[in-house]
Structures are given as structure tokens and as C-alpha cells.
Design a protein around this motif. Structure first.
Motif, PDB file in Angstrom:
ATOM      1  N   ASP A   1      15.078  13.923 -48.363  1.00 18.83           N
ATOM      2  CA  ASP A   1      16.211  13.480 -49.176  1.00 18.83           C
ATOM      3  C   ASP A   1      17.170  12.645 -48.335  1.00 18.83           C
ATOM      4  OD1 ASP A   1      17.884  13.752 -51.724  1.00 18.83           O
ATOM      5  OD2 ASP A   1      19.274  14.566 -50.246  1.00 18.83           O
ATOM      6  N   TRP A   2      17.389  13.046 -47.095  1.00 24.23           N
ATOM      7  CA  TRP A   2      18.259  12.280 -46.188  1.00 24.23           C
ATOM      8  C   TRP A   2      17.718  10.867 -46.016  1.00 24.23           C
ATOM      9  CZ3 TRP A   2      17.520   9.697 -41.627  1.00 24.23           C
ATOM     10  CH2 TRP A   2      18.667   9.340 -40.904  1.00 24.23           C
ATOM     11  N   THR A   3      16.412  10.730 -45.883  1.00 27.39           N
ATOM     12  CA  THR A   3      15.799   9.415 -45.716  1.00 27.39           C
ATOM     13  C   THR A   3      16.045   8.537 -46.937  1.00 27.39           C
ATOM     14  OG1 THR A   3      14.063  10.352 -44.289  1.00 27.39           O
ATOM     15  CG2 THR A   3      13.630   8.206 -45.280  1.00 27.39           C
ATOM     16  N   VAL A   4      15.919   9.130 -48.117  1.00 32.19           N
ATOM     17  CA  VAL A   4      16.154   8.385 -49.359  1.00 32.19           C
ATOM     18  C   VAL A   4      17.614   7.960 -49.458  1.00 32.19           C
ATOM     19  CG1 VAL A   4      16.200   8.543 -51.879  1.00 32.19           C
ATOM     20  CG2 VAL A   4      14.263   9.474 -50.604  1.00 32.19           C
ATOM     21  N   GLN A   5      18.520   8.908 -49.197  1.00 34.63           N
ATOM     22  CA  GLN A   5      19.948   8.633 -49.320  1.00 34.63           C
ATOM     23  C   GLN A   5      20.412   7.566 -48.328  1.00 34.63           C
ATOM     24  OE1 GLN A   5      22.003   9.956 -51.718  1.00 34.63           O
ATOM     25  NE2 GLN A   5      20.122  10.848 -52.521  1.00 34.63           N
ATOM     26  N   THR A   6      19.976   7.669 -47.082  1.00 27.69           N
ATOM     27  CA  THR A   6      20.419   6.716 -46.071  1.00 27.69           C
ATOM     28  C   THR A   6      19.695   5.385 -46.197  1.00 27.69           C
ATOM     29  OG1 THR A   6      18.819   7.628 -44.483  1.00 27.69           O
ATOM     30  CG2 THR A   6      21.081   8.488 -44.422  1.00 27.69           C
ATOM     31  N   GLY A   7      18.624   5.347 -46.976  1.00 24.02           N
ATOM     32  CA  GLY A   7      17.939   4.083 -47.212  1.00 24.02           C
ATOM     33  C   GLY A   7      18.862   3.051 -47.822  1.00 24.02           C
ATOM     34  N   ARG A   8      19.883   3.527 -48.508  1.00 23.85           N
ATOM     35  CA  ARG A   8      20.862   2.614 -49.106  1.00 23.85           C
ATOM     36  C   ARG A   8      21.702   1.914 -48.055  1.00 23.85           C
ATOM     37  NH1 ARG A   8      23.187   7.221 -53.265  1.00 23.85           N
ATOM     38  NH2 ARG A   8      21.238   7.652 -54.357  1.00 23.85           N
TER      39      ARG A   8
ATOM     40  N   GLN B   1      25.947  -6.849 -38.646  1.00 28.64           N
ATOM     41  CA  GLN B   1      26.016  -6.040 -39.858  1.00 28.64           C
ATOM     42  C   GLN B   1      26.360  -4.582 -39.565  1.00 28.64           C
ATOM     43  OE1 GLN B   1      22.651  -7.752 -42.817  1.00 28.64           O
ATOM     44  NE2 GLN B   1      21.875  -6.958 -40.906  1.00 28.64           N
ATOM     45  N   MET B   2      26.481  -4.218 -38.287  1.00 27.65           N
ATOM     46  CA  MET B   2      26.721  -2.827 -37.921  1.00 27.65           C
ATOM     47  C   MET B   2      28.001  -2.283 -38.561  1.00 27.65           C
ATOM     48  SD  MET B   2      24.204  -1.787 -36.108  1.00 27.65           S
ATOM     49  CE  MET B   2      22.801  -2.526 -35.273  1.00 27.65           C
ATOM     50  N   ARG B   3      28.971  -3.158 -38.775  1.00 29.85           N
ATOM     51  CA  ARG B   3      30.202  -2.711 -39.426  1.00 29.85           C
ATOM     52  C   ARG B   3      29.896  -2.153 -40.811  1.00 29.85           C
ATOM     53  NH1 ARG B   3      35.729  -4.033 -38.698  1.00 29.85           N
ATOM     54  NH2 ARG B   3      36.929  -3.309 -40.491  1.00 29.85           N
ATOM     55  N   ASP B   4      28.990  -2.795 -41.546  1.00 35.02           N
ATOM     56  CA  ASP B   4      28.623  -2.326 -42.884  1.00 35.02           C
ATOM     57  C   ASP B   4      27.980  -0.940 -42.813  1.00 35.02           C
ATOM     58  OD1 ASP B   4      29.529  -4.724 -43.924  1.00 35.02           O
ATOM     59  OD2 ASP B   4      27.548  -5.658 -43.879  1.00 35.02           O
ATOM     60  N   LEU B   5      27.163  -0.718 -41.795  1.00 33.02           N
ATOM     61  CA  LEU B   5      26.531   0.589 -41.618  1.00 33.02           C
ATOM     62  C   LEU B   5      27.579   1.668 -41.383  1.00 33.02           C
ATOM     63  CD1 LEU B   5      24.000   2.336 -41.273  1.00 33.02           C
ATOM     64  CD2 LEU B   5      23.955   1.658 -38.857  1.00 33.02           C
ATOM     65  N   MET B   6      28.583   1.351 -40.574  1.00 36.94           N
ATOM     66  CA  MET B   6      29.640   2.322 -40.296  1.00 36.94           C
ATOM     67  C   MET B   6      30.501   2.579 -41.533  1.00 36.94           C
ATOM     68  SD  MET B   6      28.993   3.294 -37.268  1.00 36.94           S
ATOM     69  CE  MET B   6      27.276   2.741 -37.193  1.00 36.94           C
ATOM     70  N   GLU B   7      30.697   1.562 -42.356  1.00 39.45           N
ATOM     71  CA  GLU B   7      31.416   1.756 -43.617  1.00 39.45           C
ATOM     72  C   GLU B   7      30.665   2.742 -44.499  1.00 39.45           C
ATOM     73  OE1 GLU B   7      34.286   0.775 -44.516  1.00 39.45           O
ATOM     74  OE2 GLU B   7      34.831  -1.027 -43.382  1.00 39.45           O
TER      75      GLU B   7
ATOM     76  N   PRO C   1      34.374   1.807 -38.308  1.00 39.58           N
ATOM     77  CA  PRO C   1      33.770   0.474 -38.475  1.00 39.58           C
ATOM     78  C   PRO C   1      34.365  -0.565 -37.523  1.00 39.58           C
ATOM     79  CG  PRO C   1      34.284   1.444 -40.609  1.00 39.58           C
ATOM     80  CD  PRO C   1      34.950   2.298 -39.569  1.00 39.58           C
ATOM     81  N   GLY C   2      35.685  -0.522 -37.370  1.00 40.26           N
ATOM     82  CA  GLY C   2      36.338  -1.507 -36.522  1.00 40.26           C
ATOM     83  C   GLY C   2      35.959  -1.361 -35.061  1.00 40.26           C
ATOM     84  N   LEU C   3      35.910  -0.124 -34.574  1.00 35.91           N
ATOM     85  CA  LEU C   3      35.592   0.111 -33.166  1.00 35.91           C
ATOM     86  C   LEU C   3      34.152  -0.283 -32.857  1.00 35.91           C
ATOM     87  CD1 LEU C   3      36.796   1.139 -30.543  1.00 35.91           C
ATOM     88  CD2 LEU C   3      36.099   3.452 -31.177  1.00 35.91           C
ATOM     89  N   VAL C   4      33.240   0.067 -33.770  1.00 36.48           N
ATOM     90  CA  VAL C   4      31.838  -0.298 -33.576  1.00 36.48           C
ATOM     91  C   VAL C   4      31.679  -1.812 -33.617  1.00 36.48           C
ATOM     92  CG1 VAL C   4      29.554  -0.263 -34.670  1.00 36.48           C
ATOM     93  CG2 VAL C   4      30.828   1.863 -34.358  1.00 36.48           C
ATOM     94  N   SER C   5      32.364  -2.465 -34.547  1.00 35.45           N
ATOM     95  CA  SER C   5      32.295  -3.932 -34.624  1.00 35.45           C
ATOM     96  C   SER C   5      32.789  -4.570 -33.337  1.00 35.45           C
ATOM     97  CB  SER C   5      33.132  -4.418 -35.809  1.00 35.45           C
ATOM     98  OG  SER C   5      33.062  -5.825 -35.924  1.00 35.45           O
ATOM     99  N   THR C   6      33.873  -4.030 -32.772  1.00 39.55           N
ATOM    100  CA  THR C   6      34.413  -4.549 -31.513  1.00 39.55           C
ATOM    101  C   THR C   6      33.385  -4.418 -30.393  1.00 39.55           C
ATOM    102  OG1 THR C   6      36.708  -4.063 -32.110  1.00 39.55           O
ATOM    103  CG2 THR C   6      36.198  -4.231 -29.756  1.00 39.55           C
ATOM    104  N   HIS C   7      32.746  -3.242 -30.305  1.00 34.91           N
ATOM    105  CA  HIS C   7      31.762  -3.036 -29.238  1.00 34.91           C
ATOM    106  C   HIS C   7      30.563  -3.959 -29.414  1.00 34.91           C
ATOM    107  CE1 HIS C   7      29.438  -1.111 -26.107  1.00 34.91           C
ATOM    108  NE2 HIS C   7      28.422  -1.083 -26.965  1.00 34.91           N
ATOM    109  N   VAL C   8      30.095  -4.123 -30.647  1.00 38.22           N
ATOM    110  CA  VAL C   8      28.951  -5.000 -30.892  1.00 38.22           C
ATOM    111  C   VAL C   8      29.281  -6.436 -30.468  1.00 38.22           C
ATOM    112  CG1 VAL C   8      27.526  -6.064 -32.694  1.00 38.22           C
ATOM    113  CG2 VAL C   8      27.924  -3.603 -32.718  1.00 38.22           C
ATOM    114  N   GLU C   9      30.483  -6.908 -30.794  1.00 40.81           N
ATOM    115  CA  GLU C   9      30.873  -8.261 -30.399  1.00 40.81           C
ATOM    116  C   GLU C   9      30.964  -8.395 -28.880  1.00 40.81           C
ATOM    117  OE1 GLU C   9      31.021 -10.978 -32.126  1.00 40.81           O
ATOM    118  OE2 GLU C   9      30.516  -9.898 -33.988  1.00 40.81           O
ATOM    119  N   GLN C  10      31.410  -7.332 -28.217  1.00 43.80           N
ATOM    120  CA  GLN C  10      31.449  -7.356 -26.754  1.00 43.80           C
ATOM    121  C   GLN C  10      30.044  -7.425 -26.173  1.00 43.80           C
ATOM    122  OE1 GLN C  10      33.701  -3.786 -25.938  1.00 43.80           O
ATOM    123  NE2 GLN C  10      35.690  -4.843 -26.023  1.00 43.80           N
ATOM    124  N   ALA C  11      29.135  -6.686 -26.791  1.00 38.95           N
ATOM    125  CA  ALA C  11      27.745  -6.722 -26.342  1.00 38.95           C
ATOM    126  C   ALA C  11      27.149  -8.104 -26.562  1.00 38.95           C
ATOM    127  CB  ALA C  11      26.929  -5.667 -27.086  1.00 38.95           C
ATOM    128  N   ILE C  12      27.427  -8.696 -27.707  1.00 40.12           N
ATOM    129  CA  ILE C  12      26.904 -10.030 -28.009  1.00 40.12           C
ATOM    130  C   ILE C  12      27.437 -11.051 -27.014  1.00 40.12           C
ATOM    131  CG2 ILE C  12      27.057 -11.929 -29.675  1.00 40.12           C
ATOM    132  CD1 ILE C  12      26.780  -9.833 -31.903  1.00 40.12           C
TER     133      ILE C  12
END
Length: 207
Positions: free
Chosen positions: A72-79, A94-100, A189-200
Motif C-alpha cells: 500500500d505504501w508503494t501505491v500511495q507514494t507512487g503519486r 523536482q526534489m522540492r515537489d517530492l518534499m511538498e 521543501p525549501g531546505l532540500v531545494s537549497t541543498h540540491v541547488e548547491q549540489a548542482i
């Protein structure tokens, strides 16, 4: 045939499906709060107004119930799955969307983090499931970083550098998620987005 509608499920069979779904969702809550080891069948049964024997009737065992919860977790998180059509760096942004998604579905994240921690035990029934989830994620994210390199959007890297970058990114995201679950006053979402941009930026300029 075209034009035909799917049959409507009614009666005892439909009630059985709904009860099974309630048990699975209640088990997800209990396992998320107390883990698989600490989450008893009795606690789950109490939440749905049933007996532990009823749960065994539906799922065969506690391990069988865990399998249903993970399915069920797999189905739910598939979204929340990030569209794989996004290429290279666009995928990571797109990681920000995942965190949202996590913010609005806290219980699903809590369940995964809790079970993943328990699954470090070699005998845990969810160990293979968790290992596979991480393996699939690492493989996909590695492919996306390679795409960025191929497109000239990131500097050249060795296989070892690529693996290190992806593993560190996964570890940081897991850590930030855990801090958020523990009640840290952070913008997930904001913190993860910041880290991803730093990595990029690092991939583009230093690798």
C-alpha cells in the motif's frame, strides 16, 4: 466491450475490501509510530475495532500484514514519484515537489523512515524491500547525473565521484527528513531545494 461499465461491487465482499483497507491503513499508522517490532497486532486491531484473530484471518500473520502495508505504501507514494521524463539536472530540481508531497503525507514518510531504520537488522522482514528501494533510487539518480554530464550541464566525473555525489545527496535528504519528523522548525521543501541547488553548482563548477 466498448461502452460497458465496470461492475459495482456491493454487499459482504465490498465490506470485506473496505475492512481490509482500514486494517492496512491502521497498521501503517501503528508501524509508523512504533515500528514493526513495537507495533503489536493488538494495537492495530483496537484501532479498527477488531480482534487480533481477525487480522490473522485477513493476512495470515503479522509479517503478511507488513507486506500488505508496504504494498500500500508503494501505491500511495507512487503519486509522488518524480517524472522520469525530466532529463539531467531538471530531474533533481523536482526534489522540492517530492518534499511538498512529504509535508502533506507525513505518515507515509514516517512509516518509511521507521521501517528503514529497523531493517538494518538482517533478520527484519522488510530488509529486502528497503534495500531494493534504495538500490532502485540510487540507480535512477545516478543515470540522471550521467545525463547531465552527457548534456554538458555538469562537469566530467569518474564513476566513483558520481556514486559518491548521489550517495551523499540521498544521505543528506534522509537526514533533513528525519530532522523534520523529529520536530525541527525547518522548511523541508525549501531546505532540500537549497541543498540540491548547491549540489548542482558543485557539479557544474568543481567536478
Amino acid at each position: 466491450m466498448a461502452g460497458e461499465t465496470a461492475p459495482v461491487i456491493r454487499g459482504p465482499y465490498r465490506r470485506g475490501i473496505e475492512r481490509r483497507e482500514r486494517i492496512v491503513r491502521s497498521a501503517s499508522e501503528v508501524f509508523g509510530e512504533f515500528g514493526y517490532v513495537g507495533g503489536s497486532l493488538r494495537a492495530i486491531a483496537e484501532r479498527v475495532g477488531a480482534s487480533p484473530a481477525t487480522l490473522i484471518q485477513y493476512f495470515g500473520s503479522k509479517e503478511g500484514l507488513l507486506a500488505a502495508v508496504l504494498e500500500d505504501w508503494t501505491v500511495q507514494t507512487g503519486r509522488s514519484t518524480l517524472p522520469e521524463s525530466a532529463r539531467g539536472l531538471a530531474y533533481f530540481r523536482q526534489m522540492r515537489d517530492l518534499m511538498e508531497f512529504h509535508v502533506h503525507h507525513r505518515g507515509l514518510l514516517e512509516l518509511f523512515i521507521t521501517i528503514a531504520a529497523e531493517a538494518t537488522n538482517p533478520g527484519h522482514p522488510a530488509r529486502e524491500f528497503i534495500q531494493q528501494r534504495y538500490s532502485n533510487g540510487l540507480q535512477l539518480w545516478t543515470c540522471k547525473l550521467r545525463e547531465a554530464i552527457e548534456d554538458g550541464d555538469a562537469g566530467a566525473m569518474t564513476d566513483q565521484q558520481i556514486e559518491a555525489e548521489i550517495r551523499i545527496l540521498v544521505a543528506v535528504l534522509d537526514g533533513i527528513e528525519l530532522q523534520w519528523l523529529l520536530g525541527a522548525d525547518i522548511d523541508l521543501p525549501g531546505l532540500v531545494s537549497t541543498h540540491v541547488e548547491q549540489a548542482i553548482t558543485r557539479w557544474q563548477t568543481t567536478c
